[in-house]
Design a protein around this motif. Structure first.
Motif, PDB file in Angstrom:
ATOM      1  N   GLU A  43       0.722  12.951  -1.947  1.00 28.06           N
ATOM      2  CA  GLU A  43      -0.389  12.147  -1.450  1.00 28.06           C
ATOM      3  C   GLU A  43      -1.201  11.580  -2.611  1.00 28.06           C
ATOM      4  OE1 GLU A  43      -1.378  11.289   1.588  1.00 28.06           O
ATOM      5  OE2 GLU A  43      -3.193  10.323   0.803  1.00 28.06           O
ATOM      6  N   GLU A  44      -1.584  12.469  -3.512  1.00 33.65           N
ATOM      7  CA  GLU A  44      -2.399  12.060  -4.657  1.00 33.65           C
ATOM      8  C   GLU A  44      -1.715  10.994  -5.502  1.00 33.65           C
ATOM      9  OE1 GLU A  44      -4.381  16.399  -5.508  1.00 33.65           O
ATOM     10  OE2 GLU A  44      -3.533  15.267  -7.197  1.00 33.65           O
ATOM     11  N   ALA A  45      -0.452  11.250  -5.752  1.00 30.55           N
ATOM     12  CA  ALA A  45       0.270  10.366  -6.655  1.00 30.55           C
ATOM     13  C   ALA A  45       0.736   9.098  -5.950  1.00 30.55           C
ATOM     14  CB  ALA A  45       1.466  11.101  -7.245  1.00 30.55           C
ATOM     15  N   GLY A  46       0.485   9.021  -4.629  1.00 27.22           N
ATOM     16  CA  GLY A  46       0.898   7.837  -3.878  1.00 27.22           C
ATOM     17  C   GLY A  46       2.403   7.711  -3.808  1.00 27.22           C
ATOM     18  N   TYR A  47       3.031   8.847  -3.555  1.00 23.18           N
ATOM     19  CA  TYR A  47       4.492   8.815  -3.457  1.00 23.18           C
ATOM     20  C   TYR A  47       4.955   8.020  -2.245  1.00 23.18           C
ATOM     21  CZ  TYR A  47       9.176  10.149  -2.137  1.00 23.18           C
ATOM     22  OH  TYR A  47      10.484  10.100  -1.754  1.00 23.18           O
ATOM     23  N   ARG A  48       5.969   7.182  -2.436  1.00 19.19           N
ATOM     24  CA  ARG A  48       6.615   6.491  -1.321  1.00 19.19           C
ATOM     25  C   ARG A  48       8.103   6.577  -1.520  1.00 19.19           C
ATOM     26  NH1 ARG A  48       3.074   2.073   0.951  1.00 19.19           N
ATOM     27  NH2 ARG A  48       1.120   2.268  -0.204  1.00 19.19           N
ATOM     28  N   PRO A  49       8.804   6.951  -0.469  1.00 18.46           N
ATOM     29  CA  PRO A  49      10.259   7.033  -0.606  1.00 18.46           C
ATOM     30  C   PRO A  49      10.830   5.676  -0.979  1.00 18.46           C
ATOM     31  CG  PRO A  49       9.581   7.227   1.691  1.00 18.46           C
ATOM     32  CD  PRO A  49       8.343   7.299   0.856  1.00 18.46           C
TER      33      PRO A  49
ATOM     34  N   VAL B 107      -3.311  -4.095   7.302  1.00 15.23           N
ATOM     35  CA  VAL B 107      -3.161  -2.970   6.381  1.00 15.23           C
ATOM     36  C   VAL B 107      -1.775  -2.341   6.537  1.00 15.23           C
ATOM     37  CG1 VAL B 107      -4.001  -0.667   5.796  1.00 15.23           C
ATOM     38  CG2 VAL B 107      -5.623  -2.503   6.285  1.00 15.23           C
ATOM     39  N   ASN B 108      -1.346  -2.182   7.780  1.00 15.18           N
ATOM     40  CA  ASN B 108      -0.016  -1.626   8.019  1.00 15.18           C
ATOM     41  C   ASN B 108       1.088  -2.490   7.440  1.00 15.18           C
ATOM     42  OD1 ASN B 108      -0.775   0.668   9.340  1.00 15.18           O
ATOM     43  ND2 ASN B 108      -0.789  -0.305  11.361  1.00 15.18           N
ATOM     44  N   CYS B 109       0.942  -3.802   7.637  1.00 13.17           N
ATOM     45  CA  CYS B 109       1.961  -4.722   7.132  1.00 13.17           C
ATOM     46  C   CYS B 109       2.070  -4.616   5.613  1.00 13.17           C
ATOM     47  CB  CYS B 109       1.626  -6.159   7.525  1.00 13.17           C
ATOM     48  SG  CYS B 109       1.938  -6.506   9.265  1.00 13.17           S
ATOM     49  N   VAL B 110       0.928  -4.598   4.954  1.00 13.01           N
ATOM     50  CA  VAL B 110       0.934  -4.462   3.501  1.00 13.01           C
ATOM     51  C   VAL B 110       1.673  -3.185   3.116  1.00 13.01           C
ATOM     52  CG1 VAL B 110      -0.512  -3.991   1.490  1.00 13.01           C
ATOM     53  CG2 VAL B 110      -1.151  -5.798   3.070  1.00 13.01           C
ATOM     54  N   ASP B 111       1.346  -2.137   3.842  1.00 16.74           N
ATOM     55  CA  ASP B 111       1.946  -0.849   3.538  1.00 16.74           C
ATOM     56  C   ASP B 111       3.466  -0.895   3.684  1.00 16.74           C
ATOM     57  OD1 ASP B 111       1.035   1.802   2.807  1.00 16.74           O
ATOM     58  OD2 ASP B 111       2.137   2.427   4.592  1.00 16.74           O
ATOM     59  N   MET B 112       3.925  -1.480   4.778  1.00 17.12           N
ATOM     60  CA  MET B 112       5.374  -1.559   5.001  1.00 17.12           C
ATOM     61  C   MET B 112       6.053  -2.374   3.908  1.00 17.12           C
ATOM     62  SD  MET B 112       5.912  -2.046   9.081  1.00 17.12           S
ATOM     63  CE  MET B 112       7.664  -1.774   8.869  1.00 17.12           C
ATOM     64  N   VAL B 114       5.048  -2.817   0.865  1.00 22.64           N
ATOM     65  CA  VAL B 114       5.089  -2.041  -0.371  1.00 22.64           C
ATOM     66  C   VAL B 114       6.231  -1.036  -0.298  1.00 22.64           C
ATOM     67  CG1 VAL B 114       3.867  -0.357  -1.779  1.00 22.64           C
ATOM     68  CG2 VAL B 114       2.648  -2.324  -0.865  1.00 22.64           C
ATOM     69  N   ASN B 115       6.362  -0.399   0.847  1.00 26.00           N
ATOM     70  CA  ASN B 115       7.469   0.541   1.019  1.00 26.00           C
ATOM     71  C   ASN B 115       8.818  -0.137   0.792  1.00 26.00           C
ATOM     72  OD1 ASN B 115       5.931   2.735   1.556  1.00 26.00           O
ATOM     73  ND2 ASN B 115       6.036   2.519   3.787  1.00 26.00           N
ATOM     74  N   MET B 116       8.900  -1.380   1.236  1.00 25.93           N
ATOM     75  CA  MET B 116      10.152  -2.119   1.085  1.00 25.93           C
ATOM     76  C   MET B 116      10.376  -2.597  -0.347  1.00 25.93           C
ATOM     77  SD  MET B 116      12.365  -2.516   3.407  1.00 25.93           S
ATOM     78  CE  MET B 116      13.260  -4.046   3.196  1.00 25.93           C
ATOM     79  N   HIS B 117       9.422  -2.309  -1.207  1.00 23.46           N
ATOM     80  CA  HIS B 117       9.511  -2.750  -2.598  1.00 23.46           C
ATOM     81  C   HIS B 117       9.657  -4.265  -2.719  1.00 23.46           C
ATOM     82  CE1 HIS B 117      10.606   1.276  -4.640  1.00 23.46           C
ATOM     83  NE2 HIS B 117      10.032   1.512  -3.493  1.00 23.46           N
ATOM     84  N   VAL B 118       8.927  -5.006  -1.906  1.00 25.26           N
ATOM     85  CA  VAL B 118       8.954  -6.449  -2.098  1.00 25.26           C
ATOM     86  C   VAL B 118       8.422  -6.747  -3.496  1.00 25.26           C
ATOM     87  CG1 VAL B 118       8.669  -7.036   0.334  1.00 25.26           C
ATOM     88  CG2 VAL B 118       6.655  -6.721  -1.105  1.00 25.26           C
ATOM     89  N   GLU B 119       8.873  -7.847  -4.055  1.00 23.38           N
ATOM     90  CA  GLU B 119       8.441  -8.159  -5.424  1.00 23.38           C
ATOM     91  C   GLU B 119       7.103  -8.875  -5.450  1.00 23.38           C
ATOM     92  OE1 GLU B 119      11.398  -9.763  -8.056  1.00 23.38           O
ATOM     93  OE2 GLU B 119      13.005  -8.694  -7.023  1.00 23.38           O
TER      94      GLU B 119
END
Lengths: 334, 334
Positions: A43-49, B107-112, B114-119
DNA sequence: TTGAAAGCGTTACCAT
DNA sequence: ATGGTAACGCTTTCAA
């Protein structure tokens, strides 16, 4: 500020990656105390798979592709919006591509999506597409496909509206409201959607024992300009139409404008019924009576169908979403 | 019919993967003869590189994210269409998400994404967004961001139109064509775009030494219904407006409809100028005079800006695309 | 010119 | 309960 991995977490805590992996996925085999520590650090480190590592591992990408002729056209935009929402809800990302209604672009888009390993593709083909081998090929690659709107006679699941019946109904409605000479303004004949709607139109004429006048039937490449010139041609006939059935919003707007520009009144001189989105009809003035397609449902059904295929269902299904006529101001009240 | 990998090719040819990799990428260090054989087999077997393996290796995904309030609204749809086309042209896929104009979804969209590693991400924030920390956070993650349309006063690159000047010009135009009491129909004040346009409107009034009547200024959450009720309220004033400047297509359509529904005529009783897309103006009747934004250019510039950042340019740039007034039928000719 | 091996981040299986 | 390790497909470095 680099992205942090499970390995990093493991390293910091002096433990093994596999433990971190288990902890973060809530699998058992991790002591509650250690689990807490791991979760906290993550959580702290902002880990994302890293989804690419996951995709690589599972060969599953949680991504679908959507291909439409023109995202800027309200009809498609509404459908795309719904598909994207449904997909996101189900944990899928959508890659949306726009073919500009060109076959070449369509083939390229399919190719790119396959390269991206999308788990499925929802597509409305371009008007020029007569060869569907690129879609058949997808089936061979075991990539699920769902068609909508422009659905050819091939063995691929699809969502469409009841084209024949709705066109027949609309034509009947024009006739019942007093129009005698109904013109048909459609897209290319090679598109089954157009053929079906024309079929319905002709059936209605036959029922009313009205002889078919081929000069009232205009089937060209769909565009604002073709709609405009076709309508003007129609209005210049010795016996011009007093009713128009348009199979596409663009054609309807063009017809609307052409009629008005010729100093004729809607619906007094010419009635119009068109296949178009509610939103576009609402904006026209006088508002065009339209065949309302449940775009929301088309989008939902299309994604559901795709998801079923993704989950292993091999059956080919053709879903018909019923459309209904919404009378506005472009038709005379009986 | 499984997807084939470099390993498979290597295996079939009795050679090593690294040789296959080199051959397929045209690196030297492979004999022409062997290279031919590899290429041929790859072609036959329909080999496609696995982008996830590549992404994993390089930590680069060739994917961007686009976030808009409503893809089904023509203005955004046109911009999205252009961005997608530019991106595809540059070898990038686009993941398009729709927030339904809600901060939470945004906020959710941004999060997703980021998870997708968009450039990188191109975004038009929702009207409710007042806290931009989710975007600031992206900067910390070194993920390029470009804003458009609704651009707050923060240190992130953006593309917008000349809001103050265009609103002033439009207001002047209404005044010059004879309107005396101009109403301003805008979105929430917290959105800088609205504030700027109002600023321009007020400047024009001041130049003409017209006292500001606050009851003529309506700034609410943008929606068709709010536009409708605001306009009706305006028309019921003892001294109702004879000109309206609307800052959003939805508001303009609503105003158009409200005015007509009250039995008033456009432009005889009430003139209208609005910020809206050409396509929507074209459809209205009488056609609404509008401030034309070059949506194509906005899309192109936004993507270029993003690409520059992706390629390492750290500078924050604010690009202004000039808008111009297109007179149609909702304003009196002088 | 070609091969071998390590590594990207994650998961699954087998050991401990 | 935790650790070690191989594997997913690809690229890169070093060795042969």
């Amino acid at each position: 500020m680099k992205r942090i991995s499970q390995r990093d977490i493991a390293h910091q805590l002096g433990i093994n990656v596999s433990t971190v992996s288990r902890a973060l996925r809530g699998l058992d085999g991790v002591s509650p105390k250690l689990k807490k520590r791991i979760e906290q650090l993550a959580e702290e480190a902002g880990y994302r798979p890293n989804p690419f590592a996951v995709s690589l591992r599972y060969d599953t990408t949680r991504t679908i592709g959507i291909i439409v002729p023109d995202v800027a056209f309200n009809h498609y935009a509404q459908i795309v919006k719904r598909i994207e929402a449904e997909a996101r809800n189900a944990g899928y990302m959508s890659i949306i591509t726009d073919t500009d209604d060109s076959y070449e672009n369509e083939v390229n888009c399919v190719d790119m999506l396959v390269n991206m390993h999308v788990e499925g593709i929802i597509i409305c083909p371009s008007q020029n597409t007569t060869d569907f081998s690129h879609l058949q090929h997808l089936r061979q690659l075991h990539i699920p496909v769902v068609l909508f709107d422009r659905v050819p006679n091939i063995d691929i699941s699809s969502v469409m509206i009841n084209d024949v019946a709705s066109a027949r109904y609309a034509t009947n409605c024009l006739l019942d409201s007093g129009a005698k000479r109904i013109a048909f303004l459609g897209g290319l004949n090679q598109v089954k959607q157009t053929a079906d709607r024309k079929h319905g139109y002709l059936e209605a004429l036959r029922e009313h024992e009205i002889p078919i006048r081929t000069e009232l039937v205009k089937c060209h490449h769909i565009s604002f300009n073709s709609g405009l010139s076709d309508t003007i041609e129609l209005l210049r006939l010795p016996e011009p139409p007093d009713g128009i059935l348009a199979t596409h919003g663009l054609l309807a707007i063009a017809a609307h404008q052409a009629v008005t520009s010729q100093g004729l009144r809607i619906p007094e001189n010419v009635s119009i019924i068109a296949y178009m989105s509610d939103w576009v009809s609402e904006m026209s003035n006088p508002r065009i009576s339209f065949i309302k397609q449940n775009l929301r449902e088309i989008g939902i059904k299309a994604f559901r169908l795709l998801l079923e295929q993704i989950n292993g269902d091999d059956s080919v299904q053709h879903i018909i979403v019923k459309a209904n006529l919404e009378l506005r101001d472009s038709t005379k009240t009986i």
